[in-house]
Design a protein around this motif. Structure first.
Motif, short mmCIF file in Angstrom:
data_model
loop_
_atom_site.label_atom_id
_atom_site.label_comp_id
_atom_site.label_asym_id
_atom_site.label_seq_id
_atom_site.Cartn_x
_atom_site.Cartn_y
_atom_site.Cartn_z
N GLY A 13 42.42 42.56 -21.80
CA GLY A 13 42.62 42.42 -20.37
C GLY A 13 43.66 43.39 -19.85
N LYS A 49 41.01 42.12 -4.08
CA LYS A 49 40.79 43.52 -4.45
C LYS A 49 39.65 44.11 -3.63
CE LYS A 49 40.28 46.66 -8.35
NZ LYS A 49 40.04 46.81 -9.80
N LYS A 98 44.57 35.62 -18.62
CA LYS A 98 43.36 36.04 -17.91
C LYS A 98 43.09 35.17 -16.68
CE LYS A 98 39.50 33.51 -20.01
NZ LYS A 98 38.22 33.66 -20.76
N THR A 145 46.30 43.26 -9.58
CA THR A 145 44.92 42.94 -9.99
C THR A 145 44.96 42.47 -11.44
OG1 THR A 145 44.40 45.18 -10.78
CG2 THR A 145 43.92 44.68 -8.47
N ASN A 146 43.94 41.70 -11.85
CA ASN A 146 43.84 41.21 -13.22
C ASN A 146 42.36 41.20 -13.61
OD1 ASN A 146 44.22 40.06 -15.71
ND2 ASN A 146 44.78 38.02 -14.94
N ARG A 147 42.03 41.88 -14.69
CA ARG A 147 40.64 41.90 -15.14
C ARG A 147 40.61 41.83 -16.67
NH1 ARG A 147 39.36 47.25 -16.77
NH2 ARG A 147 40.99 48.75 -16.18
N ASP A 148 39.61 41.11 -17.18
CA ASP A 148 39.46 41.05 -18.64
C ASP A 148 38.00 41.28 -18.98
OD1 ASP A 148 38.21 38.27 -19.92
OD2 ASP A 148 38.82 38.09 -17.82
N ASN A 149 37.75 41.82 -20.15
CA ASN A 149 36.36 42.10 -20.57
C ASN A 149 35.92 41.23 -21.74
OD1 ASN A 149 37.59 43.16 -22.81
ND2 ASN A 149 37.00 45.30 -22.42
#
Length: 464
Positions: free
Chosen positions: A45, A120, A75, A37-41
């Motif tokens: 990240g 996901k 990202k 999984t890959n998530r950034d805010n």
């Protein structure tokens, strides 16, 4: 840039060891693997990363403040992509994960198209069977196939440690060991079935008949390989291709056979739980919340023994007392169904039990006839949650008795070589068979054989 190449497993192993000097020496780490999984805010990240060496993921962290160009590249990386990173190893004992890798360099090794089917979210097992080439990347099947590998090793270590000789029995054969006739014929394309071998042949349903002669030379032997049954069945427990574990021991009777079965099953349970603690915890949390208790109960139990005749009487009484079976016509001579077996092991014994001395009419021709003339020295191991897990028997070593049975079935001519082993230095011997895929189901709590095999072959289904 100097760095150390390490794997997920090696990093977690170092943490578990608590070697402070080794931890202090870890600075820049090189990793190669896949994005789970890959998530950034927007400013920081997180990538869940796995390289296939350990069940747990690593957390990669990347920061916009330090390197905005690198941040923008990372990202955009999609789930499933293969990447290489170099990053700083940082202990994070206050967080959920014990450490993280703060990315300093990144390389995309294999991109992923937008239609990548694993995202996901939770996917059904039915959906995942349609993409069997991708499902090892999911948590469930990543765990299943790791345990499948470890369980295979457990089988070999158990028998090898006891001096057994591993025999490769043939895949193509001219006999049907069980005598049921449910075989796949082997032919050359567009040719007469007799054209290649000079006689009809089929894919093996069992390696037993071929491994028995080796027991009369090496004493203790086993075969572990693929077998095939042409049963047009769509139950969760039947497949057209599956693996069988089939040991054979010379100078041994049914009691010796049952002791070997008990030792083997307990060894496998202990081996897998020791080697795959993370996977077993996952199965217990997400697949079958009773699997660890069930396995430990078997591991710590003495396997009881009960005659088939006694079991029939117990089942008759259960029906008389109001218990409902789908098949409630209980009579001596019937072939017990899974519901009957589970009642015995779960409701009566509350643990593993060997049913022994079955009617000769419902068992294979090679099983030794008991003195009563009605039963054979056979055993089925029943365990809670499944029913039958292992089937075995003492073999008929008496030439005349075996020949009479084979004559009755009309198989003497085609199996004369097998009968000969009773004339040339034969002795009492015994063996058993374990369906490896079903054993894996039992160990993991997975309830469909299609999910225990990498590429299942079942009726009306051979996509891959």
């Amino acid at each position: 840039m100097d760095c150390t190449y390490l794997t997920n497993y090696e990093l977690y192993d170092i943490i578990a060891g608590g070697d402070k000097e080794e931890l202090a020496s870890l600075n820049l780490i090189e990793l190669q693997g896949w994005v789970r999984t890959n998530r950034d805010n927007g400013s920081i990240g997180f990538i869940e990363f796995n390289d296939g060496t350990y069940f747990k993921n690593l957390q990669l962290v990347y920061f916009k403040e330090n390197n905005g160009d690198l941040y923008e590249k990372i990202k955009a990386v999609r789930t499933g992509a293969a990447i290489k990173v170099i990053g700083k190893f940082v202990l994070t004992p206050e967080n959920k994960q014990p450490f993280e890798i703060q990315v300093q360099e990144y390389e995309l090794l294999g991109d992923v198209d937008e239609d990548y089917p694993l995202q996901k979210k939770r996917h059904s097992f039915e959906f995942l069977r349609e993409i069997a080439h991708l499902r090892p990347r999911t948590n469930t099947f990543y765990a299943v196939y790791r345990v499948r590998s470890v369980l295979s090793m457990a089988i070999h270590e158990f028998f090898q440690s006891r001096g057994f000789v591993y025999v490769h029995t043939p895949i193509i054969t001219g006999n049907d060991a069980e005598g049921a006739g449910q075989v796949f014929d082997v032919t050359t394309k567009g040719k007469d079935p007799n054209a290649f071998f000079g006689r009809p042949v089929n894919l093996t349903v069992s390696g037993q008949l071929h491994v028995e002669p080796f027991a009369l030379a090496f004493r203790d032997v086993y075969t572990f390989g693929p077998t095939f049954r042409a049963e047009n069945s769509n139950t969760p427990r039947h497949a057209a291709e599956f693996w069988m574990i089939e040991p054979e021991i010379a100078f041994a009777d049914l009691n010796d056979d049952m002791q070997l079965i008990e030792d083997c099953i307990k060894f496998c349970i202990d081996y897998v739980q020791t080697a795959c603690p993370e996977e077993m915890e996952f199965f217990n949390n997400f697949i079958d919340k009773d699997v660890k208790n069930r396995l430990n109960h078997v591991l710590n139990s003495e396997f009881r023994r009960m005659s088939y005749t006694e079991a029939i009487e117990i089942l008759k009484k259960a029906v008389a007392d109001g218990h409902k079976f789908d098949n409630s016509k209980i009579e001596w001579g019937m072939d017990l169904q899974s519901e009957h077996e589970r009642y015995i092991t779960e409701q009566v014994v509350n643990g593993p039990v060997f049913l022994i001395d079955y009617p000769k009419e419902i068992k294979a021709f090679y099983m030794r006839q008991n003195d009563d003339g009605k039963t054979v020295a056979a055993c089925d191991l029943l365990v809670p949650g499944v029913g039958e897990l292992v089937g075995g028997s003492q073999r008929e070593e008496r030439y005349d008795v075996l020949k009479a049975k084979m004559d009755e079935m009309g198989i003497t001519e085609s199996l004369q070589w097998y009968l000969d082993t009773r004339r040339y230095g034969g002795c009492k011997h015994a063996g058993f068979g374990i369906g490896f895929d079903r054993l894996l189901m039992y160990m993991t709590g997975v309830n469909n054989i299609r999910d225990s095999e990498p590429y299942p072959r079942t009726a009306n289904n051979i996509k891959f």
